[in-house]
Each structure stands twice: as C-alpha cells, then as structure tokens.
Design a protein around this motif. Structure first.
Motif, PDB file in Angstrom:
ATOM      1  N   ALA A   1       0.838  -1.211   0.000  1.00  0.00           N
ATOM      2  CA  ALA A   1       0.000   0.000   0.000  1.00  0.00           C
ATOM      3  C   ALA A   1       0.870   1.258   0.000  1.00  0.00           C
ATOM      4  O   ALA A   1       0.578   2.232  -0.687  1.00  0.00           O
TER       5      ALA A   1
ATOM      6  N   VAL B   1       1.105   4.688  -2.929  1.00  0.00           N
ATOM      7  CA  VAL B   1       0.839   6.105  -2.664  1.00  0.00           C
ATOM      8  C   VAL B   1       2.090   6.981  -2.758  1.00  0.00           C
ATOM      9  O   VAL B   1       2.008   8.197  -2.601  1.00  0.00           O
TER      10      VAL B   1
ATOM     11  N   ALA C   1       2.937  10.286   3.214  1.00  0.00           N
ATOM     12  CA  ALA C   1       1.757   9.642   2.617  1.00  0.00           C
ATOM     13  C   ALA C   1       1.732   8.161   2.991  1.00  0.00           C
ATOM     14  O   ALA C   1       0.686   7.606   3.328  1.00  0.00           O
TER      15      ALA C   1
ATOM     16  N   ARG D   1       0.714   7.477   6.673  1.00  0.00           N
ATOM     17  CA  ARG D   1      -0.727   7.558   6.909  1.00  0.00           C
ATOM     18  C   ARG D   1      -1.478   6.394   6.289  1.00  0.00           C
ATOM     19  O   ARG D   1      -2.572   6.050   6.719  1.00  0.00           O
ATOM     20  N   THR D   2      -0.899   5.795   5.256  1.00  0.00           N
ATOM     21  CA  THR D   2      -1.584   4.724   4.536  1.00  0.00           C
ATOM     22  C   THR D   2      -1.365   3.356   5.152  1.00  0.00           C
ATOM     23  O   THR D   2      -2.220   2.488   5.056  1.00  0.00           O
ATOM     24  N   CYS D   3      -0.239   3.139   5.794  1.00  0.00           N
ATOM     25  CA  CYS D   3       0.109   1.800   6.277  1.00  0.00           C
ATOM     26  C   CYS D   3      -0.971   1.218   7.195  1.00  0.00           C
ATOM     27  O   CYS D   3      -1.267   1.792   8.240  1.00  0.00           O
ATOM     28  N   PRO D   4      -1.551   0.070   6.807  1.00  0.00           N
ATOM     29  CA  PRO D   4      -2.610  -0.525   7.629  1.00  0.00           C
ATOM     30  C   PRO D   4      -2.114  -0.981   8.998  1.00  0.00           C
ATOM     31  O   PRO D   4      -2.880  -1.078   9.949  1.00  0.00           O
TER      32      PRO D   4
ATOM     33  N   ASN E   1       0.514   0.404  10.755  1.00  0.00           N
ATOM     34  CA  ASN E   1       1.257   1.425  11.499  1.00  0.00           C
ATOM     35  C   ASN E   1       2.736   1.032  11.635  1.00  0.00           C
ATOM     36  O   ASN E   1       3.325   1.157  12.708  1.00  0.00           O
TER      37      ASN E   1
END
Lengths: 59, 390
Positions: free
Chosen positions: A16, A20, A45, A48-51, A53
């Motif tokens: 992911a 991004v 970016a 914030r996207t990492c499922p 964390n």
C-alpha cells in the motif's frame, strides 16, 4: 537528520505504501520493503496509509 | 537472450488469465511472479460474484470456501438491511480460497503453453527498436529478455506502470488501507456476508465478515487514509474486541485496495496494465478479482491483434482501453461517484437510510440495486447521482 523507517516486525508487506508514493522512494521486493532515503521527501503519505502502522519518521 | 511475444508481470488473476488467453492464441508467453509461491501472502477478502467467476472457470470445491445467499448491511446504530440472492447480479456469491485459486489459474496458463517463472521479479525496463528489453532477476540471477508487449499485472504496487510512464499513483482518498483476520470461535451464518458501515466503525470504508466454511470467517476492514486518524489495524482491533471477544485470530492479511475509479488510460507503447495495477478495483465494494480476470482477457486479445499487425504502439493498444472501459469502466466511474457521496453521509444519516430499508425484501445482492432502492426512498438525497442509479 530525519528519516523514514519501517518496523519489520509490524510490516505486512502489502505494498500500500508503494502505491501512494509519488517519488518512487520505496519498493516491495517479494516480502521485503526497500526504502530509498535519497528519494524520500518525508511527505508521510505512506505513514498515513500503512494498515499496520509500521512506518514512522524518526530523528 | 530469450524472445517472447508477451511477458506478463504478476501471476494473480489478471496476469494468469492474460497469460492463459495469450498462449491459447498461439503467442509465445512468459508469466513471471516475484514471490516464490503463487497466491501468498493473500491480500484479499476473497469474495467474488458467481456469474463473473463462471465466465472464466468452472467452480471447483478445491478453491471455494463458501457459497453466499445473503448480504447483511449494518448501520452504526444496528439497523440491518438484508439483500438476498433471488436474482442474478450478485456481487458476492462465492468466497474463494485464493491461495489455491491463484495457483489453479497459473497452472491453466502453463497448460495453455505459457512459460512460468516464480521468485522472479522484473527489475529494469527499456524500449529498444520498437520492443522492450526487460531485465529480470530469477532466483537471484539477472538476465535480459526481449518482449514485444509487457502486460503489467503487478498489483497495487505496480512497477511496470511507473516504467511505462503511466501515472497511477494513488492519493490518500484513492486507496483503502486494509487489514483482515481469519477468525475462529465466532458466531455467524455461513451463507451470509456482513458489512458494518459508518465512520464509527471504519472512516471512509467498512468492516466485513466473509464466511470461510462453517468454522471460520474473514473479518476485515478498509479505511481511507485521508479520513482515518488511526491505522486500519487499530479500528479493526477495537471492533473485534467489542463484537468477537472470544474469537481467535489464526491468520493475518494486509492490503491496499485502489479505489480511484477509472484511470484515463492503461496503455503506453508496448505496455498494458491489468487488475490492481490498472486500478480496476471497484471503489465501493473493493472487489477486484472479476474485473482483473476480464482485463487480463481483454489485454491478451489486444496483444494478439497488435502482434498480428506487427504494431505495438500505444495507438494500437488503445483498443484494450476501449475494451475494459466498455466492459466495466462505467461501473468504476459510477461507484466512485457513489462512494464519494456515501463518505459525506454522517452516521445518523446512514442510520436513517438503513432504517428505511430495514425488513424490506431486496432480492439482489448488488450496490446498484441497493442504490436504486435508496434512491426510491430518498430521491432528494441522491438526486445528483440519478444518472448513475436509475
């Protein structure tokens, strides 16, 4: 000096963060996330996207 | 120095169907997969529509985990809308076992005559004399192959797109950040899929439960990074603690799902993108398997025509754009609009909408039908979307 680091114990190698990134500053090599510090702009970016964390910017 | 008509990068549903179709057309095809085992790690909730799947393969109990008859949508205050599969057009009819399914598709490609290499990544790309020199690293050994056409089916993290000069970078409101647990010791009906909607549960996404047989289910979440304050895992853990405190987690699956809608073009000189790489995933459901397989098929046919004409330019390959756009492009556009609308609705509004359909028999499990029923009850609320619904 700030830099982006990946916590490999949390990373689920899903890609992911690669999707991004505008700067081609990361790559998923099989299940290993490569981060290219020279290209990273610390825009976060991916953070914030990492499922999971698994990414953070550290001093 | 090996020459191929077509090199397909990525052996998921898009890549394997592309390789199979191209090989059946008599082309020299190589299918490469960067992972050593096709199909793992899974990055999927594994739901597919029955009709969609049956267009490509005969269902096989080896890779079908569950058959689904109902979908239950649950609003923040627990109003339930039930869709059931009386009619055609169902979005989730089967829950697959992707670990097995993906390998089955790759074997079909190899049976059709495609060469297959695993633990093999594409690492470099340059166009030369109208063809592509593709650098590959196979089990650690570097080599260069020449391909007339490269089909990038290399997933959400597509490298081929970047090399080809097709900008598919996702903004933070164009991706769902997803985590899923395979859970046991939880209560559910094994012929029903469940969807929890609302910001309370999943900002900009939803929580799902897809049965995998009688004893286990995929319980997962997608959240939109532009709206979520915490990580997807945080929201899922909170939900699981509240709803399934006794549940055991026996597998963890992580993924990013593109929800961009339709991209302008999935082609460049010598290159076509298919599946997640082309952002072919449905923006509302997050479902991508059937679109990926369809795209793989269309791309292979376009490759065959281009090779027959000895012209691999973007102009010729544009036929592929036309094909996937007329097949499912419209639904990507519609559902992106619908998704943007849904995201603006606050939880009390979602409750009101769900309450208005509660107990009403809706005999089709599809977003379009659901949107239509809502539109009939609340025309003013959804008026700006009427062209996509009615």
């Amino acid at each position: 000096m700030k830099k982006l680091i990946v916590n490999r114990y949390r990373c689920g190698y899903c890609g992911a963060c690669v999707a991004v990134c505008k700067f081609n500053a990361n790559e998923l090599v099989e299940t290993y996330l490569e981060i290219y510090e020279d290209k990273c702009t610390l825009c976060q970016a991916c953070v914030r996207t990492c499922p999971m964390n698994a990414l953070e910017v550290v001093e | 120095m090996t020459d191929y008509d077509v090199v397909v990068v990525g052996a998921g549903p898009a890549g394997s169907i592309a390789a199979k179709t191209a090989a059946e057309k008599g082309l020299d095809v190589l299918l490469i997969e960067k992972r050593q085992e096709i199909g793992v790690p899974v990055r999927c909730a594994e739901g597919v529509s029955r009709e969609g799947l049956e267009k490509f393969v005969n269902p096989d109990s080896k890779w079908i985990a569950s058959e689904i008859e109902n979908a239950e949508i649950i609003s923040p205050s627990n109003h339930k809308v039930v869709l059931s599969a009386e009619n055609a057009g169902n979005e989730v009819g089967y829950v697959l076992e992707r670990k097995i399914f993906d390998r089955y598709l790759a074997r079909l490609a190899s049976k059709a005559g495609a060469d297959v290499l695993t633990k093999t990544s594409a690492v470099s790309f340059k166009r030369e004399n109208g063809t592509v020199k593709l650098g590959i690293r196979s089990m650690g050994e570097f080599s260069e192959i020449t391909a007339k056409i490269v089909i990038g089916a290399d997933g959400v993290e597509s490298r081929v797109a970047k090399w080809a000069g097709i900008d598919t970078t996702l903004k933070l409101n164009e991706i769902e950040s997803c985590v899923q647990y395979l859970m046991t010791n939880i209560e559910f009906d094994d012929d029903t899929t469940y969807f929890w909607v609302g910001r309370k549960y999943a900002p900009g996404g939803y929580i799902w439960l897809f049965p995998k047989g009688k004893d286990a289910a995929n319980v997962g979440i997608g959240v939109m990074p532009s709206l979520a304050e915490k990580s997807a895992k945080w929201y899922l853990d909170r939900f699981v603690e509240e709803h399934f405190p006794e549940g055991e987690i026996v597998e963890v699956v992580v993924g990013g799902v593109p929800v961009k809608g339709a991209i302008d073009t999935a082609v460049a000189d010598n290159v076509m993108l298919a599946g997640d790489a082309a952002r072919h995933t449905d923006p509302i459901t997050g479902g991508g398997i059937i679109n990926a397989m369809s795209a793989g098929h269309h791309a292979a046919i376009a490759a065959y025509e281009a090779i027959k004409a000895k012209d691999y330019s973007k102009e010729t390959l544009k036929r592929y754009d036309e094909k996937w756009k007329s097949d499912f492009g419209e639904s990507l556009v519609r559902n992106k609009k619908l998704q943007e609308k849904m995201m603006r609705l606050d939880d009390p509004t979602l409750d009101r909408l769900a309450k208005s359909l509660e107990g009403m028999p809706i005999e089709e499990m599809s977003v379009r039908r659901l949107a239509f029923e809502l539109f009939k009850k609340h025309p003013r609320l959804l008026w700006d979307l009427r062209e996509f619904i009615v």
